[in-house]
Design a protein around this motif. Structure first.
Motif, mmCIF file in Angstrom:
data_model
loop_
_atom_site.group_PDB
_atom_site.id
_atom_site.type_symbol
_atom_site.label_atom_id
_atom_site.label_comp_id
_atom_site.label_asym_id
_atom_site.label_seq_id
_atom_site.Cartn_x
_atom_site.Cartn_y
_atom_site.Cartn_z
ATOM 1 N N ALA A 36 0.831 -1.208 0.000
ATOM 2 C CA ALA A 36 0.000 0.000 0.000
ATOM 3 C C ALA A 36 0.862 1.253 0.000
ATOM 4 O O ALA A 36 0.572 2.214 -0.738
ATOM 5 N N LEU A 37 1.915 1.262 0.798
ATOM 6 C CA LEU A 37 2.816 2.414 0.858
ATOM 7 C C LEU A 37 3.411 2.723 -0.515
ATOM 8 O O LEU A 37 3.385 3.875 -0.963
ATOM 9 N N PHE A 38 3.908 1.702 -1.188
ATOM 10 C CA PHE A 38 4.553 1.954 -2.475
ATOM 11 C C PHE A 38 3.553 2.256 -3.581
ATOM 12 O O PHE A 38 3.891 2.935 -4.549
ATOM 13 N N CYS A 39 2.321 1.820 -3.429
ATOM 14 C CA CYS A 39 1.276 2.247 -4.365
ATOM 15 C C CYS A 39 0.933 3.719 -4.132
ATOM 16 O O CYS A 39 0.744 4.477 -5.082
ATOM 17 N N ALA A 40 0.864 4.127 -2.864
ATOM 18 C CA ALA A 40 0.584 5.529 -2.549
ATOM 19 C C ALA A 40 1.683 6.433 -3.107
ATOM 20 O O ALA A 40 1.400 7.486 -3.685
ATOM 21 N N LEU A 41 2.926 6.015 -2.944
ATOM 22 C CA LEU A 41 4.040 6.804 -3.476
ATOM 23 C C LEU A 41 4.013 6.847 -5.000
ATOM 24 O O LEU A 41 4.249 7.895 -5.601
ATOM 25 N N ALA A 42 3.718 5.720 -5.613
ATOM 26 C CA ALA A 42 3.658 5.677 -7.085
ATOM 27 C C ALA A 42 2.520 6.551 -7.614
ATOM 28 O O ALA A 42 2.652 7.162 -8.679
ATOM 29 N N ALA A 43 1.429 6.621 -6.872
ATOM 30 C CA ALA A 43 0.319 7.484 -7.284
ATOM 31 C C ALA A 43 0.756 8.949 -7.315
ATOM 32 O O ALA A 43 0.213 9.747 -8.076
ATOM 33 N N ARG A 44 1.774 9.267 -6.515
ATOM 34 C CA ARG A 44 2.324 10.635 -6.490
ATOM 35 C C ARG A 44 3.550 10.751 -7.392
ATOM 36 O O ARG A 44 4.321 11.687 -7.263
ATOM 37 N N ARG A 45 3.729 9.744 -8.259
ATOM 38 C CA ARG A 45 4.835 9.694 -9.230
ATOM 39 C C ARG A 45 6.199 9.601 -8.552
ATOM 40 O O ARG A 45 7.193 10.122 -9.044
ATOM 41 N N ARG A 46 6.243 8.958 -7.433
ATOM 42 C CA ARG A 46 7.499 8.657 -6.750
ATOM 43 C C ARG A 46 7.715 7.155 -6.858
ATOM 44 O O ARG A 46 6.967 6.372 -6.274
ATOM 45 N N PHE A 47 8.712 6.784 -7.623
ATOM 46 C CA PHE A 47 8.963 5.377 -7.898
ATOM 47 C C PHE A 47 10.275 4.935 -7.260
ATOM 48 O O PHE A 47 11.270 5.654 -7.330
ATOM 49 N N TYR A 48 10.250 3.763 -6.656
ATOM 50 C CA TYR A 48 11.407 3.214 -5.959
ATOM 51 C C TYR A 48 11.628 1.775 -6.426
ATOM 52 O O TYR A 48 11.218 0.824 -5.763
ATOM 53 N N ARG A 49 12.274 1.656 -7.566
ATOM 54 C CA ARG A 49 12.436 0.346 -8.201
ATOM 55 C C ARG A 49 13.147 -0.656 -7.295
ATOM 56 O O ARG A 49 12.777 -1.833 -7.260
ATOM 57 N N LYS A 50 14.159 -0.247 -6.567
ATOM 58 C CA LYS A 50 14.883 -1.182 -5.699
ATOM 59 C C LYS A 50 13.970 -1.721 -4.600
ATOM 60 O O LYS A 50 14.043 -2.894 -4.236
ATOM 61 N N TRP A 51 13.098 -0.885 -4.086
ATOM 62 C CA TRP A 51 12.189 -1.320 -3.027
ATOM 63 C C TRP A 51 11.090 -2.218 -3.581
ATOM 64 O O TRP A 51 10.608 -3.122 -2.884
ATOM 65 N N TYR A 52 10.664 -1.958 -4.820
ATOM 66 C CA TYR A 52 9.699 -2.866 -5.460
ATOM 67 C C TYR A 52 10.328 -4.247 -5.594
ATOM 68 O O TYR A 52 9.719 -5.256 -5.262
#
Length: 127
Positions: A36-52
């Motif tokens: 959920a956290l990384f979806c929320a960040l991605a919705a704000r166009r903040r992408f963290y490929r290493k964490w995915y």
């Protein structure tokens, strides 16, 4: 992608909330809240490929365990002929619980994988 991520952020928060009465909420709440956290960040166009990728690898390891564990997915398919796992919300048989957990991980991996792919594509488009 924004709608996709908002949708799954809400879904994963709901999934985490439903784990409250589960026998092992301390395992499953963080699993769903991480996604959920990384979806929320991605919705704000903040992408963290290493964490995915980190999440996908952890989820994959746990999914493999659930697949081959006693009363796991393999047992559900082979010994119980893939009986309906959605009959009731209460999982009265251990293979039902393990199989549901496996598919929960699969959903998390799919969503993080889509974000991983999209983030790589967006990075190359901005280069």
């Amino acid at each position: 992608m924004k709608v996709f991520n908002i949708f799954f952020c809400v879904v994963f928060v709901i999934f985490a909330g439903l784990q409250y009465n589960d026998p092992d909420p301390y395992v499953w709440m963080p699993i769903y809240l991480y996604a959920a956290l990384f979806c929320a960040l991605a919705a704000r166009r903040r992408f963290y490929r290493k964490w995915y990728l980190a999440g996908i690898l952890v989820y994959l390891a746990y999914a493999v365990y659930l697949f081959f564990a006693k009363d796991g997915v393999e047992d559900w398919v082979v010994s119980h002929h893939a009986e309906n796992i959605a009959q009731t919300m209460k999982a009265t048989k251990p293979w039902i619980e393990e199989t549901r957990e496996f598919f929960g991980l699969a959903i998390c991996m799919a969503v993080l994988g889509i974000n991983y792919w999209y983030a790589g594509k967006a990075k190359h488009a901005n280069s």
